[in-house]
Structure formats: structure tokens, C-alpha cells
Enzyme design. Sequence first.
Site, PDB file in Angstrom:
ATOM      1  N   GLY D  10      49.253  28.252  39.323  1.00 43.27           N
ATOM      2  CA  GLY D  10      49.889  29.413  38.694  1.00 43.27           C
ATOM      3  C   GLY D  10      51.134  29.783  39.472  1.00 43.27           C
ATOM      4  CB  VAL D  15      50.449  36.840  41.712  1.00 48.24           C
ATOM      5  CG1 VAL D  15      49.657  36.570  42.984  1.00 48.24           C
ATOM      6  CG2 VAL D  15      50.213  38.262  41.213  1.00 48.24           C
ATOM      7  CG  ASP D  36      52.882  26.874  37.042  1.00 47.09           C
ATOM      8  OD1 ASP D  36      52.552  28.071  37.077  1.00 47.09           O
ATOM      9  OD2 ASP D  36      53.509  26.294  37.971  1.00 47.09           O
ATOM     10  CE  LYS D  37      48.293  27.516  28.278  1.00 46.15           C
ATOM     11  NZ  LYS D  37      48.526  28.654  27.363  1.00 46.15           N
ATOM     12  CG  HIS D 135      46.817  54.360  42.122  1.00 42.23           C
ATOM     13  ND1 HIS D 135      45.690  54.829  42.774  1.00 42.23           N
ATOM     14  CD2 HIS D 135      46.901  53.041  42.431  1.00 42.23           C
ATOM     15  CE1 HIS D 135      45.124  53.820  43.430  1.00 42.23           C
ATOM     16  NE2 HIS D 135      45.837  52.732  43.236  1.00 42.23           N
ATOM     17  CE  LYS D 139      44.213  52.799  39.430  1.00 41.71           C
ATOM     18  NZ  LYS D 139      44.312  51.351  39.203  1.00 41.71           N
ATOM     19  N   GLY D 145      39.630  51.270  40.966  1.00 42.87           N
ATOM     20  CA  GLY D 145      38.515  50.396  41.318  1.00 42.87           C
ATOM     21  C   GLY D 145      38.263  50.385  42.820  1.00 42.87           C
TER      22      GLY D 145
END
EC number: 1.17.1.8
Lengths: 249, 249, 249, 249
Positions: D10, D15, D36-37, D135, D139, D145
Site C-alpha cells: 500500500g 499512510v 500496490d493493487k 479532537h 470526528k 476509540g
Amino acid sequence: MSGITVGVLGSQGKVGQAIVTAVEKADDLTYTVGVDKGDSLEFFSDTDTQVVVDFTHPDVVMDNLKYLIANGIHAVVGTTGFTEERLETVRGWLAENPKVGVLIAPNFAIGAVLSMRFAAQAAKYYDSVEVVELHHPQKADAPSGTAYRTAELIGRARAEAGVGPSPDATTSELDGARGAVVDGVHVHSVRLAGLVAHQEVLLGTEGETLTIRHDSLDRSSFAPGVLLGVRSIADRPGLTIGLEELMDL
Amino acid sequence: MSGITVGVLGSQGKVGQAIVTAVEKADDLTYTVGVDKGDSLEFFSDTDTQVVVDFTHPDVVMDNLKYLIANGIHAVVGTTGFTEERLETVRGWLAENPKVGVLIAPNFAIGAVLSMRFAAQAAKYYDSVEVVELHHPQKADAPSGTAYRTAELIGRARAEAGVGPSPDATTSELDGARGAVVDGVHVHSVRLAGLVAHQEVLLGTEGETLTIRHDSLDRSSFAPGVLLGVRSIADRPGLTIGLEELMDL
Amino acid sequence: MSGITVGVLGSQGKVGQAIVTAVEKADDLTYTVGVDKGDSLEFFSDTDTQVVVDFTHPDVVMDNLKYLIANGIHAVVGTTGFTEERLETVRGWLAENPKVGVLIAPNFAIGAVLSMRFAAQAAKYYDSVEVVELHHPQKADAPSGTAYRTAELIGRARAEAGVGPSPDATTSELDGARGAVVDGVHVHSVRLAGLVAHQEVLLGTEGETLTIRHDSLDRSSFAPGVLLGVRSIADRPGLTIGLEELMDL
Amino acid sequence: MSGITVGVLGSQGKVGQAIVTAVEKADDLTYTVGVDKGDSLEFFSDTDTQVVVDFTHPDVVMDNLKYLIANGIHAVVGTTGFTEERLETVRGWLAENPKVGVLIAPNFAIGAVLSMRFAAQAAKYYDSVEVVELHHPQKADAPSGTAYRTAELIGRARAEAGVGPSPDATTSELDGARGAVVDGVHVHSVRLAGLVAHQEVLLGTEGETLTIRHDSLDRSSFAPGVLLGVRSIADRPGLTIGLEELMDL
């Protein structure tokens, strides 16, 4: 009478009084007796005291410990002035009475102890570390002893892990702006009316920071640490140095 | 086309691009045209631009302002290098075109402007004031220009009110621990990976403290201040120095 | 005897004692006499007292003020329970003695007063505003009265400036996570052992935030505000409501 | 080519690009290839890649891991969606290739991992604990989380140590003021323009508080954690869950 029996050396001093109050308020502890200047240490034996807290003076603390250990009484000690030589003497006494436990600690504020531990643990994972300590303006020394010790622990942890110095591109500095440097760690001392005793350890790496802050808002902040020592020391024969040794970290 | 028409000088620079984006996103503003090196300033007149934002260079900003004022276009200027002599020249041009408004400001971050204002207002009500500024470790100067200016404003406010120096009983100081001193105000500079630009003013008196903290987390933090200038400058003919003059404080 | 002569109503209460101490420590003030339950108010006239501080009880404060005003003595009042009707009565008395000044204030902590003022001034320049207040766990109400009042002032300032609600994309909320809402402002109440009374106003816009934090670490934090009132009230005939009116903001 | 050879799955995602950059900047790591894909996983074998970082998608991550483990390539995985069943499957593959190490972690921000660990360790030494997370206003969920997980860890640590609930005398609460409650821990969610991702754990006992604060100021904050995983995983055969397992805490 229930739970652990606890006596206090220096029970009429400011710290001693606070400890007596804290012991009396704890359900699992029973306060037996206080011993102050002129009183006999035998009061503790006479009252079947199991643990004695000593916040007295370097001049008398060794005599106190000698008596307590010889009589099978555990001790939690906040008095200062323990050289390596003194510690050896205490270890010798304890070797003769192997069931007795003695805790000697320079700092009983749980938050200060945890702050130092966490800062030392985290230090090697961050590019940068600095310490800011903030105290009331009557304080004579800058930085504080705790900040100095914190910086030493951080410096040592980074050296052991082979972490390089914190990056710093400062080329133009007004004298003092970047603080004092202790073992490679910059330490800043703020003095401000209204404050008591506070410290922040700031750690930073790419895109994130971690801040560990300890605030003492009252002189009573040593009490929970002393009680932790009182509750733990009977199960820990021999000499223990530093409250952190009794903590599950 | 609706609202105020806005052009940008230096529209292809980093700051300029951010301003173009901010203008385009605002419902009450319409972006007309950008002028960069080699382009003609007449683009602004041709597009009926009402306000031009100038974040260019000291070498060209005076020519820009001469043209804009002569053509009845208001200006919001973040370019640096304005000496008193330059400001006098601008005032002269404005006297000939009395409907035009020009804002020149060294700092467009609203929070920085408010922090300085509030710190100066509060300073005389507290025994103690110190400044801690925290920046990324690539910064060359310590303390930051904003911290230096903040300390000057605090020092001046305290002097005018006849407030004495902050109490400080330090007798034993590790070199630099108490920071730099600017007009009687201690200033501490932290440099930490992960940070951007941050400042705390700490004020303290018996039993209480007040902290005014400003955090810039992104270089885009000048945009709201620039838009405030764009929206206000048409109603404020003549020369205005400093964003705070447009704020209702 | 030098400076302003100051008497205290309720001088043997906890607050009264702290005020007596603060007056005695101030070089420019002279403590004359304390009046408690059973004492005559004439003690103040007999001792040429210029300003009286009243931290007593709603049941007696009106009688106190009637006497003080009639006798040309200025008053600084922290006692609660002033309805609009009572204020009208006080204004009537003052009209007959136009040289006398009376200050009635709900909050004498300078930092709390400044925090509220600064928060209200800054509120319209930011997209988002929230309030976090933190207190000791013995507190019965959440949010605190000061936090509630702060949110009201912020809400009013934003409404007057036509600022819309703070952005909030929350679609999945655990009950209570986003706090209470007062006039459109989210307010969060933390209760923590070791704390005294603390409040943060957080303001945010693109790329930057401003935080105004007030910490009361000691119940004595009202003293500087009371002294400010004592020093200012003689120059301010008539009724003044709120310490902020005496401040140069 | 020097040091550990690292590939990225990826690599063209947001990222992934940040990880490629971080690997290329590290002196002790060598970037080999991105997959990658549409690309073949054999690129990794062909380039003698030792460790592969996988920030892809739950739909493909199991196929990726199957290939990597079978070919003796270590993996550092930030992709989500690992059920207990999936983990069992991975353990099965690793049993057949016992020299390979795989790290699967839900959070690579070192500060978040340290915060949770420290909060859980400290929780039993304090009367009170609360969590405040802050945040950006885009959000969707409140609390975050990470805050939810932090509260669970604190609640579990306190339960195991037999610590009672945090004291709270609130009798009059405006709905929501005291926050959400997760495993007995109050959690407050602030949403503010200008913020990124921040969390404070506040712990308090008599006279003192400890605050552990984590600030993510940039989306790149996962990079140092990923590199820590890359450098450690070869020495740690088998399945490791959570970055904290690789840390010396």
C-alpha cells in the site's frame, strides 16, 4: 484494635502530625503512640507497634533505626542524610534481624515517584526531552532537587539506549532562555506566587508529544506514599531504598 | 460575484496559496486575481478588486502600496520591513487618497494577538508573571520574537502601574535555570520535536494563578486574521498598525 | 496609622480572618476593628474606619449597609443574596449619601473575573469554544456556578456577534461524552481528589487554539480581589456591581 | 545497501507514502519496493526484502500475510479487522515458519501506547481517575476509540487491585456535565476547531495530581512506532500483538 499498628517518630512536627492524622483516618491501620524529643523509644515496644514512621533528623535517625530493628519493628523512613556508609550499617543490623523490613525513601509523593519512573521509561522513544518545574517564589534552589534527579534519570536512560542529544538549532540565544542543562536535558525553573510544587516532563518526536505532569497542591501529598510504605514493609524484609520498589510498575 | 472582491499579491507563494484558498472558501468574499513576479498590478484594477492582501517582500511592498493606494484599493499587509520612515511615506500617500484603508500587521495569528493583549491587561493584578514559549527544534532564536514582545508588553504594563518585580528567593541557581529576563519578566524557551509554535503566559498571586496559552498547530493559523483584516479594512480609512486595532477588545 | 483604615464585618469567620490577615499585611492599609454577631456597628464610626468589608449573611447585610452608608463609610461586599429589589434599596440609600461607594461582587477571585472577561472578548473570533471545569470531589453541583456563568457570557457574546454554533460532526455519542450544553457552549465537569477549583476555556479556529486557565489552589484566593476593592471604592461613589468594573480592562 | 531491507504494502496510499519517506530517511533501513493493487507480492522476494509494512485493507491483508510468512518475510501490520479467528490462522502459518515474526498493532503512535500503559500502571495508586480527550470537530464518535480503550484499561487495573470507585459528591448535575462513564471511569470529549488528536488522563489523591497527556499534532505520528516495529520484529519470532510488547516498559 484492628489492622497494622503504627507509631510515629517526630509525631509533633508538622509532617509527623499529618502522618498521625492519615494513620488515624485509615481503616486498616491503628495508631499506637508518638515519640518525640525526650520520649523513650520503648513506648513502641510497650504498645506492640509493628511499624514506625520516622520523619526526624539525621542526628537521631540512626539511633532510632538501631533500636527498632533490634526490637523487630519495621520502619518507614523519610529522614534525609543517608550516606552509603550509613546504609551499610543499617544492612548490617538487618542481617542480624532478617525478618525486619526498612524502607528509606527520599520522596514519598507517589506522583513524583511515578513521574520519574515514567519519564525514564519513555525517554528513549523520543527525539527530544525537556523538564519544566514550577514552584512558589520562596524556593531557594533552581532547579528543584526532584527536577535535577528526573533529568539525571532521563539522561542515563537515553545514554544506555544510545539515543543521541535532543535536536536544537538554536544559534541566537538570550542568556538563559534555553534553561539549565543536566546530563544533556534542558531544565527550566518557573517561580510564581500562588504555586506550590509542580513539574512537567515534555517528550517529543515526529508529529506527537507526551507530557507527564505532577502537581503537589498541598504539603500533605506525602501521606499516601507513607501509608503505602506502612502497608507493604512487613512483607519486604531487609532494606528497601525508594518508594518505587514497593510499587507494581 | 458576491461580497468583497479580494486579490492576492504573491499568490503562488506558500502563504499566498493558503490565503487564496481561505478567500475562496469564504461565502462573503470573492477571489479576483493573483499577481506574482512579472505580472502587472493593473490586473487588480481590471478586475475591480476592492482589497489586496500583500505577503511579498520588503523590496517590492512599497511599490505595491503606492499603486494600490493611488487606485483606491485597500490593502492588508503581512510583509515585514516597515521602518518609521516607510510608515510616514505610506501615511503621505493615504493623505492624498483619504478613503483608502491600509492594515500593516507583524502577526496575523488571532490567538497570538489576543494572548499579548490579555497578558498585558492582567499583568498588573498579579504578583508574578513568567513566559514559557515552546517551539519545534529547527527554530534558530530563543526566545521567540512573540515571547520577547509579550514580555516587553507585560513589563511596560507593570511599570506603568507601579507594580514591583516578581518575588524570587532563588539563591542557588544552576546557570540558566531561571530563564532569560526581558524587562523584568523571566522567559523560558523549550525546543521539542513534534511541536509547532506555542506560548504560555503564567500569572500568579496569593492562592491562584491565571494561564493564557496559545497553540499554533499549523502554518495556516494566520488565515483567520487575514480574513478579519480583509472584512474590516474598507471601513477603516488611513493607516492601521496591528491586527488588535481591528478587534473589539 | 497610615493609608486607608479598614474594618471587617464577620471578622471571626474563616473568610473574615483571612481578610483581617491580608489587611494587616498590606503596607497601605490599616486594620481598625472587627465586628461580629453581638457587636455594635458603632465600633466602625468610633475608630474612623473608612472602608468596611462585609462577608456576613443575607439576613444582616442590608442592616449593615444602611448603617455604613448613613455614616459615610464605604463598603466592599461579598455577601450573597442581592435581588434586584435589594440593589434598588441600596441605590436609594446611596442617593442620599452621594460620596459613599459600595462594591457588591459575586466573585472576588481576580483570575476568575479576568477569565470570564477574556473568554467573552475572545469568543467571537473563534469557530469553537468549550469549557472544562475541574474541582475537588466534594462539590455538589456540576457544572460549577462560575463555569455556568462563563458559558452564558460566551454564548451571549457569540449571539451578539452573529457567530454560528461551534462545528460538531458527532454522530455516535456515548451518553454524556460531549458534556452539558449551556447557551450553545459545551461544558465538562471533572471531579478529582487533590484538586481545588480550576477552569479552562478552550477556543479554536483553523490551525490554532487559545486556552484561558484559572487555578485556585487555596481558599485565600479572594483576598487580592478584596484588597483591590478596598483600595478603589473610595474613588468610586455610588453602587458598583462586579469586581471587573474596578479593573482597567 | 545497508541495514534492514524494508518493503511497503500500500505504498501509494497516504499512510504508505509517509512510511516510505520515513524508511528512506532512516540510516539503518533500506527501502526496497512498494507493492500496490495489481502488483505481485513476489517483488518482495525478488528484492530480498526482510520486513514488510502492511497498511492495506482487511480484504487483502490475510493473503498478504500468508505469502510473507511462507516466504520467510517478517511483517509489521497496521491494517485493522483482526478477529480472534484470523489471529488463530496467522498463528498456524507462523507455527510452520517458526523464524518469522509478525507484529499486529491497532495503534502505532508511541505516545498513545505509553499513555495507556502508564495510566493503567498508575490507576490503582490514586483515589480518582478521569479521562479528557480532545479532537478536531470532524470526528464522528465520542469518546474516541483510544479514550474508550484507556478507560477500560484503567477500570480493569483498579478492579484487579480492589480499588473502589472515584469519590463523587455530585447531587445536582446538568445533563451530561460529568461526562460518559466507561468501566467506572468518567470520560469527557471536547471537539474544537484547530485541534488534531489529544488526550489527558487525570489522576488525583490527597494533595496531589498526576496528568498524562498525549498530543498528536500530525498524521505522521504513527511513523516512529512503525520503525520501532520494523527494527524489532526480526528478533521476535511468532505473533506479537500490540506495539507495547516491543517496548521496554
